[in-house]
Write a protein that holds these residues in place. Structure first.
Motif, PDB file in Angstrom:
ATOM      1  N   PHE A 194       0.606  -1.120  -0.005  1.00 16.10           N
ATOM      2  CA  PHE A 194       0.033  -0.051  -0.297  1.00 16.10           C
ATOM      3  C   PHE A 194       0.702   1.326  -0.072  1.00 16.10           C
ATOM      4  CE2 PHE A 194      -2.690  -3.261   2.096  1.00 16.10           C
ATOM      5  CZ  PHE A 194      -3.603  -3.227   0.899  1.00 16.10           C
ATOM      6  N   GLY A 195       2.285   1.089  -0.190  1.00  9.22           N
ATOM      7  CA  GLY A 195       3.034   2.368  -0.179  1.00  9.22           C
ATOM      8  C   GLY A 195       3.110   3.085   0.987  1.00  9.22           C
ATOM      9  N   VAL A 196       3.012   2.460   2.099  1.00 15.00           N
ATOM     10  CA  VAL A 196       3.283   3.311   3.274  1.00 15.00           C
ATOM     11  C   VAL A 196       4.417   2.861   4.213  1.00 15.00           C
ATOM     12  CG1 VAL A 196       0.704   3.941   3.403  1.00 15.00           C
ATOM     13  CG2 VAL A 196       1.201   1.970   4.491  1.00 15.00           C
ATOM     14  N   ASP A 197       4.683   3.526   5.342  1.00 13.97           N
ATOM     15  CA  ASP A 197       5.815   2.930   6.122  1.00 13.97           C
ATOM     16  C   ASP A 197       5.243   1.905   7.044  1.00 13.97           C
ATOM     17  OD1 ASP A 197       8.374   3.447   7.621  1.00 13.97           O
ATOM     18  OD2 ASP A 197       7.011   3.798   9.270  1.00 13.97           O
ATOM     19  N   PRO A 198       5.968   0.857   7.354  1.00 16.25           N
ATOM     20  CA  PRO A 198       5.716  -0.102   8.208  1.00 16.25           C
ATOM     21  C   PRO A 198       5.197   0.353   9.687  1.00 16.25           C
ATOM     22  CG  PRO A 198       7.382  -1.112   7.126  1.00 16.25           C
ATOM     23  CD  PRO A 198       7.162   0.388   6.905  1.00 16.25           C
ATOM     24  N   GLY A 199       5.896   1.108  10.445  1.00 15.24           N
ATOM     25  CA  GLY A 199       5.634   1.588  11.574  1.00 15.24           C
ATOM     26  C   GLY A 199       4.592   2.327  11.819  1.00 15.24           C
ATOM     27  N   ALA A 200       4.306   3.285  10.749  1.00 15.50           N
ATOM     28  CA  ALA A 200       2.924   4.280  10.402  1.00 15.50           C
ATOM     29  C   ALA A 200       1.689   3.359  10.425  1.00 15.50           C
ATOM     30  CB  ALA A 200       3.159   5.274   9.482  1.00 15.50           C
ATOM     31  N   LEU A 201       2.072   2.332   9.412  1.00 16.71           N
ATOM     32  CA  LEU A 201       0.493   1.495   9.320  1.00 16.71           C
ATOM     33  C   LEU A 201       0.290   0.667  10.534  1.00 16.71           C
ATOM     34  CD1 LEU A 201      -1.332   0.347   7.191  1.00 16.71           C
ATOM     35  CD2 LEU A 201       0.280  -1.552   6.593  1.00 16.71           C
ATOM     36  N   ALA A 202       1.415   0.414  11.247  1.00 22.79           N
ATOM     37  CA  ALA A 202       1.175  -0.630  12.394  1.00 22.79           C
ATOM     38  C   ALA A 202       0.479   0.397  13.611  1.00 22.79           C
ATOM     39  CB  ALA A 202       2.560  -1.010  13.309  1.00 22.79           C
ATOM     40  N   GLY A 203       0.795   1.741  13.564  1.00 25.51           N
ATOM     41  CA  GLY A 203       0.283   2.813  14.634  1.00 25.51           C
ATOM     42  C   GLY A 203      -1.056   3.049  13.988  1.00 25.51           C
TER      43      GLY A 203
END
Length: 149
Positions: free
Chosen positions: A100-109
């Motif tokens: 989805f073209g997003v940062d893993p840490g940001a997605l988890a949050g």
């Protein structure tokens, strides 16, 4: 107000009798990649095996009580992005984030902010459906229909 703050506010409002599903889905509708990621996690065709598979992962990680609170009829226990990352595994989360073209840490949050309320709303009788929630496409269609309605 940041995305995570908005999501947490929507979920908090739901738990206190506030905006409920409308506020939560409104937030998801403003972030299509978050909606897709949530559908990917909860859909029967996802790598996690749908809601039942996700529940099993939480139980294996020692967080079965957290996910049980989301499915049950009581208050939803919170989960941090770090806890969700440990449940899903860094490889799975990185793959989902990359998709989805997003940062893993940001997605988890972000997912940690919406999953409790979303699972709660998708299991209104306090039980996970034996057949799951349908495949990711069906789930996206259902959530998309709720966004329009």
């Amino acid at each position: 107000m940041g995305l995570l703050d908005s999501v947490l506010s929507a979920v908090g409002g739901q738990q206190q009798g506030g905006e409920g599903l409308g506020g939560l889905l409104g937030m998801l509708g403003n972030q299509p990649e978050l909606l897709q990621a949530a559908s990917s996690l909860l859909g029967n065709d996802g790598a996690n095996g749908g809601l039942q598979g996700l529940i099993a992962k939480f139980q294996q990680a020692g967080l079965g009580d957290v996910v049980a609170s989301w499915v049950g009829t009581g208050a939803n226990q919170a989960i941090s992005g770090e806890q969700l990352s440990s449940v899903l595994g860094s490889d799975a989360l990185s793959g989902l984030a990359s998709k989805f073209g997003v940062d893993p840490g940001a997605l988890a949050g972000q997912l940690s902010g919406v999953l409790p309320g979303l699972v709660d709303q998708l299991t209104p009788n306090g039980q996970a459906p034996a057949a799951g929630l349908g495949n990711g496409g069906d789930l996206m269609g259902m959530l998309g229909g709720l966004l329009k309605g």
